[in-house]
Design a protein around this motif. Structure first.
Motif, PDB file in Angstrom:
ATOM      1  N   ARG A  67     -13.195  -6.616  -4.597  1.00  0.00           N
ATOM      2  CA  ARG A  67     -14.355  -6.855  -5.486  1.00  0.00           C
ATOM      3  C   ARG A  67     -14.829  -8.422  -5.606  1.00  0.00           C
ATOM      4  NH1 ARG A  67     -14.434  -1.538  -9.289  1.00  0.00           N
ATOM      5  NH2 ARG A  67     -15.542   0.054  -7.718  1.00  0.00           N
ATOM      6  N   ILE A  68     -13.898  -9.193  -5.096  1.00  0.00           N
ATOM      7  CA  ILE A  68     -13.889 -10.654  -5.131  1.00  0.00           C
ATOM      8  C   ILE A  68     -13.903 -11.224  -3.897  1.00  0.00           C
ATOM      9  CG2 ILE A  68     -13.112 -10.891  -7.525  1.00  0.00           C
ATOM     10  CD1 ILE A  68     -10.762 -11.120  -4.768  1.00  0.00           C
ATOM     11  N   PRO A  69     -14.088 -12.385  -3.564  1.00  0.00           N
ATOM     12  CA  PRO A  69     -13.959 -12.946  -2.266  1.00  0.00           C
ATOM     13  C   PRO A  69     -12.881 -12.927  -1.670  1.00  0.00           C
ATOM     14  CG  PRO A  69     -15.327 -14.414  -3.696  1.00  0.00           C
ATOM     15  CD  PRO A  69     -14.685 -13.333  -4.486  1.00  0.00           C
ATOM     16  N   TRP A  70     -12.498 -12.515  -0.408  1.00  0.00           N
ATOM     17  CA  TRP A  70     -11.081 -12.178   0.050  1.00  0.00           C
ATOM     18  C   TRP A  70     -11.033 -12.668   1.465  1.00  0.00           C
ATOM     19  CZ3 TRP A  70      -9.907  -9.037   4.340  1.00  0.00           C
ATOM     20  CH2 TRP A  70      -8.787  -8.373   4.415  1.00  0.00           C
ATOM     21  N   ILE A  71     -10.183 -13.328   1.670  1.00  0.00           N
ATOM     22  CA  ILE A  71      -9.832 -13.584   3.284  1.00  0.00           C
ATOM     23  C   ILE A  71      -8.599 -13.221   3.975  1.00  0.00           C
ATOM     24  CG2 ILE A  71      -9.718 -15.703   4.669  1.00  0.00           C
ATOM     25  CD1 ILE A  71     -10.977 -17.498   2.270  1.00  0.00           C
ATOM     26  N   HIS A  72      -8.903 -12.370   5.036  1.00  0.00           N
ATOM     27  CA  HIS A  72      -7.642 -12.174   5.731  1.00  0.00           C
ATOM     28  C   HIS A  72      -7.237 -13.087   6.808  1.00  0.00           C
ATOM     29  CE1 HIS A  72      -6.173  -9.562   9.426  1.00  0.00           C
ATOM     30  NE2 HIS A  72      -5.164  -9.953   8.785  1.00  0.00           N
ATOM     31  N   VAL A  73      -5.879 -13.520   6.977  1.00  0.00           N
ATOM     32  CA  VAL A  73      -5.282 -14.389   7.710  1.00  0.00           C
ATOM     33  C   VAL A  73      -4.299 -13.723   8.274  1.00  0.00           C
ATOM     34  CG1 VAL A  73      -6.178 -16.212   6.451  1.00  0.00           C
ATOM     35  CG2 VAL A  73      -3.960 -15.303   5.999  1.00  0.00           C
ATOM     36  N   ALA A  74      -3.591 -14.629   9.136  1.00  0.00           N
ATOM     37  CA  ALA A  74      -2.368 -14.111  10.054  1.00  0.00           C
ATOM     38  C   ALA A  74      -1.167 -13.985   9.400  1.00  0.00           C
ATOM     39  CB  ALA A  74      -2.191 -15.178  11.124  1.00  0.00           C
ATOM     40  N   PHE A  75      -0.327 -13.335   9.999  1.00  0.00           N
ATOM     41  CA  PHE A  75       1.162 -13.084   9.148  1.00  0.00           C
ATOM     42  C   PHE A  75       1.715 -14.499   8.471  1.00  0.00           C
ATOM     43  CE2 PHE A  75       3.401  -8.945  10.269  1.00  0.00           C
ATOM     44  CZ  PHE A  75       3.849  -8.872   9.193  1.00  0.00           C
ATOM     45  N   GLU A  76       1.466 -15.566   9.372  1.00  0.00           N
ATOM     46  CA  GLU A  76       2.311 -16.547   8.977  1.00  0.00           C
ATOM     47  C   GLU A  76       1.353 -17.796   8.263  1.00  0.00           C
ATOM     48  OE1 GLU A  76       0.280 -17.462  12.975  1.00  0.00           O
ATOM     49  OE2 GLU A  76       1.110 -15.772  12.101  1.00  0.00           O
ATOM     50  N   ASN A  77       0.373 -17.742   7.903  1.00  0.00           N
ATOM     51  CA  ASN A  77      -0.561 -18.830   7.502  1.00  0.00           C
ATOM     52  C   ASN A  77      -1.287 -18.685   6.206  1.00  0.00           C
ATOM     53  OD1 ASN A  77      -2.516 -17.314   8.654  1.00  0.00           O
ATOM     54  ND2 ASN A  77      -3.543 -18.833   9.704  1.00  0.00           N
ATOM     55  N   ALA A  78      -0.727 -17.598   5.298  1.00  0.00           N
ATOM     56  CA  ALA A  78      -1.724 -17.373   4.143  1.00  0.00           C
ATOM     57  C   ALA A  78      -1.579 -18.737   3.242  1.00  0.00           C
ATOM     58  CB  ALA A  78      -0.931 -16.306   3.333  1.00  0.00           C
ATOM     59  N   ALA A  79      -0.428 -19.286   3.000  1.00  0.00           N
ATOM     60  CA  ALA A  79      -0.300 -20.464   2.351  1.00  0.00           C
ATOM     61  C   ALA A  79      -1.166 -21.847   2.945  1.00  0.00           C
ATOM     62  CB  ALA A  79       1.084 -20.941   2.250  1.00  0.00           C
ATOM     63  N   SER A  80      -1.186 -22.013   4.213  1.00  0.00           N
ATOM     64  CA  SER A  80      -2.074 -22.769   4.861  1.00  0.00           C
ATOM     65  C   SER A  80      -3.436 -22.758   4.647  1.00  0.00           C
ATOM     66  CB  SER A  80      -1.456 -22.922   6.384  1.00  0.00           C
ATOM     67  OG  SER A  80      -0.535 -23.271   6.912  1.00  0.00           O
ATOM     68  N   VAL A  81      -4.069 -21.500   4.662  1.00  0.00           N
ATOM     69  CA  VAL A  81      -5.216 -21.124   4.358  1.00  0.00           C
ATOM     70  C   VAL A  81      -5.611 -21.540   3.121  1.00  0.00           C
ATOM     71  CG1 VAL A  81      -7.075 -19.489   4.701  1.00  0.00           C
ATOM     72  CG2 VAL A  81      -5.400 -19.721   6.453  1.00  0.00           C
ATOM     73  N   ASN A 105      -9.845 -19.553  -9.252  1.00  0.00           N
ATOM     74  CA  ASN A 105      -8.549 -19.299  -8.964  1.00  0.00           C
ATOM     75  C   ASN A 105      -8.377 -19.120  -7.494  1.00  0.00           C
ATOM     76  OD1 ASN A 105      -7.671 -18.922 -11.792  1.00  0.00           O
ATOM     77  ND2 ASN A 105      -8.672 -17.073 -11.846  1.00  0.00           N
ATOM     78  N   ILE A 106      -7.326 -19.829  -7.087  1.00  0.00           N
ATOM     79  CA  ILE A 106      -6.914 -19.559  -5.517  1.00  0.00           C
ATOM     80  C   ILE A 106      -5.539 -18.924  -5.593  1.00  0.00           C
ATOM     81  CG2 ILE A 106      -6.775 -20.610  -3.220  1.00  0.00           C
ATOM     82  CD1 ILE A 106      -9.232 -21.071  -4.549  1.00  0.00           C
ATOM     83  N   ILE A 107      -5.567 -17.530  -4.700  1.00  0.00           N
ATOM     84  CA  ILE A 107      -4.400 -16.806  -4.797  1.00  0.00           C
ATOM     85  C   ILE A 107      -4.055 -16.595  -3.399  1.00  0.00           C
ATOM     86  CG2 ILE A 107      -3.415 -14.477  -5.465  1.00  0.00           C
ATOM     87  CD1 ILE A 107      -5.079 -14.345  -7.951  1.00  0.00           C
ATOM     88  N   ALA A 108      -2.747 -16.888  -2.814  1.00  0.00           N
ATOM     89  CA  ALA A 108      -2.388 -16.539  -1.723  1.00  0.00           C
ATOM     90  C   ALA A 108      -1.416 -15.204  -1.816  1.00  0.00           C
ATOM     91  CB  ALA A 108      -1.448 -17.536  -0.999  1.00  0.00           C
ATOM     92  N   LEU A 109      -1.702 -14.114  -1.056  1.00  0.00           N
ATOM     93  CA  LEU A 109      -0.852 -12.757  -1.423  1.00  0.00           C
ATOM     94  C   LEU A 109      -0.400 -12.596   0.003  1.00  0.00           C
ATOM     95  CD1 LEU A 109      -0.598 -10.290  -3.187  1.00  0.00           C
ATOM     96  CD2 LEU A 109      -2.532  -9.291  -2.104  1.00  0.00           C
TER      97      LEU A 109
END
Length: 317
Positions: A67-81, A105-109
């Motif tokens: 229920r907040i903005p969410w971005i799906h990225v590849a296995f390897e690049n959550a920190a980069s994005v 807040n920017i959260i990498a998960l």
């Protein structure tokens, strides 16, 4: 420092930003972790989520549990994005397109596979550059989403599909990579380990991490997995609590160079209580278990020296 810690669960916001109806496995502690994280973070949050259990189980097209903005990225690049999102928000604030006083807040998960192994290069780069991102590692200690393969987070002697238990192999040959220690070596402002069985300790660490103003923060959370660890789903929090009671998992934080254990254990249980409840360790002999106990004893001694007193106490059966 944190102006006010949560003193009870009743103080947590009632709003839910992680919706029910996801398809996480029964007993999966990831839902507990993410729900708590978003309660603390609130609506002004962007989550960058690496491929993994949480991603596939919360966004089965055309539905989403976020229920907040969410971005799906590849296995390897959550920190980069996440780094790119943080940099973009800085530019938008500088140009006046976003209120410069608005806190976002920017959260990498990511899981252990996307952090210890595939994503470590991107993570290290994010830490070195000093992006103001909170990186949350939910650690179920194997690549559970793709078939329970070993990762750098898999503990010593654990069974996985790529570290089988038989006459030759005795599970994983190597101990768990000390990822939080490696992150701490980057000299970032805040590093912590957490456990959903100690809920208030965990949410207060989320809160502290989100308040860091001078760089990145990293929270490493143990996440029991009934499917991969092979235990009854109703025992997830019991297993998590045993991890800390046996010192297989120590809850600590390093806040701007100040180290402390946040959940002292006056008397430790033997590691057998944690290991024997899980099918992934069913093949272990008494000798194997004692080897793991000796490894944990050395780690306890190391941590107690860091604190300067005995916060993790003597072993009791």
């Amino acid at each position: 420092m944190v102006e006010r810690y949560y003193k009870s669960i009743a103080e947590l916001p009632r709003e839910e930003y992680f919706a029910p109806g996801h398809s996480l496995c029964a007993g999966c502690a990831a839902g507990t972790i993410v729900r708590a994280l978003l309660k603390v973070a609130g609506p002004n949050t962007i989550v960058v989520n690496a491929t993994g259990c949480v991603e596939v189980a919360t966004t089965a097209y055309p539905y989403t549990a976020w229920r907040i903005p969410w971005i799906h990225v590849a296995f390897e690049n959550a920190a980069s994005v996440a780094s790119g999102v943080e940099a973009a928000i800085k530019v938008l604030k500088r140009k006046g397109l976003i209120d410069p006083n608005k806190k976002i807040n920017i959260i990498a998960l990511a899981g252990d596979g996307g952090t210890y192994d595939i994503g470590f290069q991107a993570l290290s780069g994010m830490l070195e550059r000093g992006h103001r991102v909170v990186y949350v590692l939910y650690d179920n200690e194997a690549y559970m989403n793709t078939g329970i393969q070993r990762s750098g987070g898999t503990p010593l002697f654990a069974w996985t599909t790529t570290t089988p238990a038989g006459r030759v192999w005795r599970g994983k040959h190597q101990p768990k990579k000390p990822i939080a220690d490696i992150v701490a070596a980057h000299r970032i402002p805040y590093v912590a380990t957490a456990n959903p069985a100690y809920y208030l300790d965990m949410v207060n660490k989320f809160r502290r991490a989100l308040e860091v103003e001078d760089g990145p923060a990293f929270i490493h959370v143990i996440q029991p997995c009934p499917t991969g660890w092979r235990f009854d789903p109703k025992l997830s929090i019991t297993v998590a609590r045993l991890a800390t009671e046996t010192a297989m998992w120590i809850n600590w934080e390093l806040d701007h160079g100040e180290f402390r254990v946040t959940v002292p254990v006056p008397k430790r249980k033997h590691v057998k209580h944690y290991l024997r409840i899980q099918g992934r360790f069913r093949h272990l002999t008494d000798q194997d278990i004692e080897e793991i106990q000796r490894f944990i004893d050395r780690e306890v001694e190391r941590v107690n020296k860091l604190v300067g007193k005995e916060v993790i106490g003597p072993l009791v059966e």
